[in-house]
Write an enzyme that holds these catalytic residues in place. Structure first.
Site, short mmCIF file in Angstrom:
data_model
loop_
_atom_site.label_atom_id
_atom_site.label_comp_id
_atom_site.label_asym_id
_atom_site.label_seq_id
_atom_site.Cartn_x
_atom_site.Cartn_y
_atom_site.Cartn_z
N ASP A 13 0.81 -1.22 0.00
CA ASP A 13 0.00 0.00 0.00
C ASP A 13 0.84 1.27 0.00
OD1 ASP A 13 -2.21 -1.66 0.12
OD2 ASP A 13 -2.27 -1.62 2.31
N GLU A 14 2.00 1.20 -0.60
CA GLU A 14 2.91 2.36 -0.63
C GLU A 14 2.46 3.41 -1.63
OE1 GLU A 14 3.85 -0.78 -1.19
OE2 GLU A 14 5.39 -1.39 0.25
N LYS A 16 1.95 2.20 -5.04
CA LYS A 16 2.51 1.66 -6.29
C LYS A 16 1.60 1.93 -7.47
CE LYS A 16 2.49 -2.42 -4.37
NZ LYS A 16 2.09 -2.04 -3.01
N ALA A 39 -4.05 -7.79 -3.55
CA ALA A 39 -3.58 -6.44 -3.82
C ALA A 39 -4.76 -5.50 -4.06
CB ALA A 39 -2.70 -6.44 -5.07
N GLY A 40 -4.55 -4.23 -3.74
CA GLY A 40 -5.52 -3.19 -4.09
C GLY A 40 -4.71 -1.98 -4.50
N HIS A 41 -4.68 -1.68 -5.77
CA HIS A 41 -3.88 -0.57 -6.29
C HIS A 41 -4.80 0.56 -6.72
CE1 HIS A 41 -0.33 -3.50 -7.22
NE2 HIS A 41 -0.68 -3.48 -5.96
N GLN A 220 2.00 -6.07 -3.24
CA GLN A 220 2.45 -6.17 -1.85
C GLN A 220 3.71 -5.32 -1.65
OE1 GLN A 220 1.49 -9.56 -3.36
NE2 GLN A 220 -0.45 -8.61 -2.82
N THR A 296 -8.52 -3.28 -0.32
CA THR A 296 -9.10 -4.58 -0.64
C THR A 296 -10.07 -5.04 0.44
OG1 THR A 296 -7.17 -5.19 -1.91
CG2 THR A 296 -8.51 -7.01 -1.12
N ARG A 299 -9.89 -2.89 6.04
CA ARG A 299 -9.38 -2.95 7.42
C ARG A 299 -8.51 -1.72 7.72
NH1 ARG A 299 -6.24 -8.52 7.61
NH2 ARG A 299 -5.71 -7.82 5.52
P1 GDP Z 1 -0.71 0.32 -3.54
O1 GDP Z 1 -1.28 -0.96 -3.08
O2 GDP Z 1 0.77 0.41 -3.28
O3 GDP Z 1 -1.04 0.65 -4.96
O4 GDP Z 1 -1.37 1.47 -2.63
P2 GDP Z 1 -2.94 1.58 -2.25
O5 GDP Z 1 -3.68 2.07 -3.42
O6 GDP Z 1 -3.42 0.35 -1.59
O7 GDP Z 1 -2.87 2.65 -1.10
C1 GDP Z 1 -2.37 3.94 -1.30
C2 GDP Z 1 -3.49 4.95 -0.97
O8 GDP Z 1 -2.93 6.23 -0.84
C3 GDP Z 1 -4.51 5.07 -2.07
O9 GDP Z 1 -5.75 5.40 -1.51
C4 GDP Z 1 -3.99 6.22 -2.92
O10 GDP Z 1 -5.01 6.90 -3.64
C5 GDP Z 1 -3.41 7.10 -1.87
N1 GDP Z 1 -2.25 7.90 -2.24
C6 GDP Z 1 -1.23 7.60 -3.08
N2 GDP Z 1 -0.29 8.56 -3.06
C7 GDP Z 1 -0.73 9.51 -2.20
C8 GDP Z 1 -0.20 10.75 -1.72
O11 GDP Z 1 0.88 11.17 -2.07
N3 GDP Z 1 -0.96 11.41 -0.80
C9 GDP Z 1 -2.16 10.97 -0.36
N4 GDP Z 1 -2.82 11.69 0.53
N5 GDP Z 1 -2.69 9.81 -0.78
C10 GDP Z 1 -1.98 9.09 -1.69
P1 IMO Z 2 -0.86 -4.20 -2.26
O1 IMO Z 2 -0.43 -4.74 -3.57
C1 IMO Z 2 -0.95 -4.57 2.10
C2 IMO Z 2 -0.98 -8.64 3.72
C3 IMO Z 2 -2.24 -9.08 4.44
C4 IMO Z 2 -1.65 -10.06 5.43
C5 IMO Z 2 -0.54 -10.73 4.63
C6 IMO Z 2 -0.93 -12.05 3.99
O2 IMO Z 2 -2.16 -3.48 -2.29
O3 IMO Z 2 0.23 -3.40 -1.63
P2 IMO Z 2 -2.50 -12.78 1.98
O4 IMO Z 2 -3.88 -12.39 1.62
O5 IMO Z 2 -1.49 -12.47 0.94
O6 IMO Z 2 -2.42 -14.21 2.47
O7 IMO Z 2 -2.14 -11.89 3.27
O8 IMO Z 2 -0.18 -9.81 3.62
N1 IMO Z 2 -1.20 -8.14 2.34
C7 IMO Z 2 -1.14 -6.85 2.00
N2 IMO Z 2 -0.97 -5.75 2.77
N3 IMO Z 2 -1.05 -4.46 0.75
C8 IMO Z 2 -1.18 -5.56 -0.01
O9 IMO Z 2 -1.15 -5.51 -1.37
C9 IMO Z 2 -1.27 -6.83 0.60
N4 IMO Z 2 -1.44 -8.09 0.15
C10 IMO Z 2 -1.37 -8.88 1.21
O10 IMO Z 2 -2.87 -8.00 5.07
O11 IMO Z 2 -1.04 -9.36 6.48
MG MG Z 3 -2.81 -1.62 -1.82
#
Ligand code: GDP
Ligand code: IMO
Ligand code: MG
Length: 421
Positions: A13-14, A16, A39-41, A220, A296, A299
């Site tokens: 969730d960085e 990406k 994953a949830g991007h 991840q 995703t 939580r």
């Molecule tokens: P991913 O799994 O690495 O693609 O990241 P996620 O989408 O799960 O989580 C990142 C969250 O932060 C998402 O809701 C994005 O829309 C949001 N986001 C990304 N970059 C920034 C930022 O620079 N500032 C803020 N406030 N939100 C951001």
């Molecule tokens: P993205 O791509 C954050 C975590 C779960 C759990 C562990 C194992 O959005 O960054 P799994 O379902 O793979 O058996 O879960 O890994 N986890 C993530 N945490 N971002 C994700 O994906 C994750 N995918 C799995 O919360 O701790």
């Molecule tokens: Mg994510």
């Protein structure tokens, strides 16, 4: 032309998805190499939000071709919903997407097994997303899994039933619940059959030979890697850049830049060690300001200070030569601000957050109050925000190329420095 890779340097969730989308116009192809619907991007374009689970984050751009590689595990039900949801938002995903015949299928009993294994673990549960990821990779390694290529077999139904029966022997109590899930799954299988299914490892290598540019998208984060993460509190695939080779069929000599994405602080969803975790109000403030709730599962994400030892470890494992920091805006008005520069356990230094007992050494930083979401340049940022970035660069001994100050594509500084070939 070298294949560039984007990976997460923390626990996922960085941001990406945002960075992949942002850089996609510079690439002909974006290819996901591991993970699955865990994953949830998230991508935000002109206020419109897209959350992708299996589909690569290049899908929003018209000219970009998107590949779901052999290293990915696919739940057809999730994939079908993603395609449908993109279609509602005016994007014809199916026409610009190729799915590897060697990618594994998540079948309904994989999800039920995931839940059963977690229940068995009791207090030691991983906090899995329960999408069936672990059991599917387990079956792949055991050489009993089903890949997408099996859809073409006249014996597909019996291949499916054989795996299902194997699972039911482990879990004989499943009844009605499975019947409903199976119906939905079979319906999605018919949908999957109509997609562009191919030997993507051959396509990708041909495109690479023809000079097409390819961006490999990881899911991840490094600390969730099945070998190098905080085992056993990890996912079931390799999440580091090396997995782009095995997850796409691209040889190591073709890899170019590796861009590591990290948040300006640290989050984690699920169980496991987190040395810089903030319990109480400070953590809640970041959680609220950063809207730190899983894309995703919904939580709440645990929040803490930036962890330099963990970042250094991740940069080393990935060979990250480019860095993107995200969510810097979330740290506006935190009151106090710290960076963890090292930690130790019983006097011995720790370089990786391996267990719960590490004591972090915190470096206080000067906070800033200004909202930086719409900052147009690094120079116009508050001095303390610039100092925060400079301190991180100094501690990592590496420059940061991209600074993200908001979820939107345009809320990014420095992207023009990367990916333009
Ligand atoms: P991913 O799994 O690495 O693609 O990241 P996620 O989408 O799960 O989580 C990142 C969250 O932060 C998402 O809701 C994005 O829309 C949001 N986001 C990304 N970059 C920034 C930022 O620079 N500032 C803020 N406030 N939100 C951001
Ligand atoms: P993205 O791509 C954050 C975590 C779960 C759990 C562990 C194992 O959005 O960054 P799994 O379902 O793979 O058996 O879960 O890994 N986890 C993530 N945490 N971002 C994700 O994906 C994750 N995918 C799995 O919360 O701790
Ligand atoms: Mg994510």
């Amino acid at each position: 032309m070298p294949v560039d890779v984007i990976v997460g340097l923390q626990w996922g969730d960085e941001g990406k998805g945002k960075i992949v989308d942002l850089l996609s116009p510079h690439y002909d192809v974006v290819a996901r190499f591991q993970g699955g619907p865990n994953a949830g991007h998230t991508i935000v374009v002109k206020g419109r939000k897209f959350i992708l689970h299996t589909i690569p984050s290049g899908i929003i751009h018209d000219h970009t071709l998107n590949v779901i590689g052999n290293g990915v595990v696919i739940d057809p039900v999730v994939l079908m919903k993603e395609v449908e949801s993109l279609s509602v938002q005016g994007i014809d995903a199916a026409s610009k997407m190729v799915v590897s015949k060697k990618a594994q299928l998540i079948i309904p009993t994989h999800r039920f097994l995931d839940a059963a294994y977690e229940t068995q673990k009791g207090d030691l549960k991983i906090g899995s997303t329960l999408k069936g990821i672990g059991p599917t990779y387990q079956d792949k390694a055991a050489r009993v899994g089903i890949n997408v290529g099996a859809l073409a077999s006249p014996a597909f139904d019996s291949i499916y039933n054989k795996l299902k029966e194997r699972h039911l022997k482990l879990m004989p109590t499943l009844g009605i619940e499975l019947r409903d899930a199976e119906e939905e799954w079979m319906n999605a299988i018919s949908f999957l059959r109509k997609l562009n299914l191919d030997d993507t490892e051959v396509l990708l290598n041909n495109w690479n030979n023809q000079g097409k540019s390819i961006l490999a998208e990881g899911a991840q984060g490094t600390l969730l890697d099945v070998d190098f993460g905080t085992v056993p509190y990890v996912t079931s695939s390799n999440t580091i850049s090396a997995a782009a080779c095995t997850g796409l069929g691209i040889a190591p000599r073709h890899i170019g830049s590796v861009l590591g994405v990290f948040k300006a602080y640290t989050t984690r969803v699920g169980s496991g060690p987190f040395p810089t975790e903030l319990h109480g109000e400070a953590g809640q403030q970041i959680q609220k300001a950063g809207n730190e709730f899983g894309s995703t599962t919904g939580r709440p994400r645990r929040c803490g200070w930036l962890d330099i030892p963990a970042l250094k470890y991740a940069i080393m494992l990935n060979g990250a030569d480019q860095l993107a920091i995200t969510k810097l805006d979330v740290l506006s008005a935190t009151g106090n601000l710290n960076i963890c520069t090292s930690y130790s356990q019983n006097g011995a230094p720790g370089y990786h957050p391996e267990n719960e007992d590490l004591s972090p050494e915190l470096l206080p930083c000067e906070p800033w109050n200004e909202d930086i979401v719409n900052t147009q340049s690094l120079d116009s940022m508050p001095a303390n925000a610039r100092s925060y970035i400079a301190k991180i660069e100094e501690l990592l001994n590496q420059p940061i190329q991209i600074v993200s100050t908001g979820p939107g594509r345009e809320q990014t500084l420095g992207a023009d420095l990367f990916g333009v070939r």
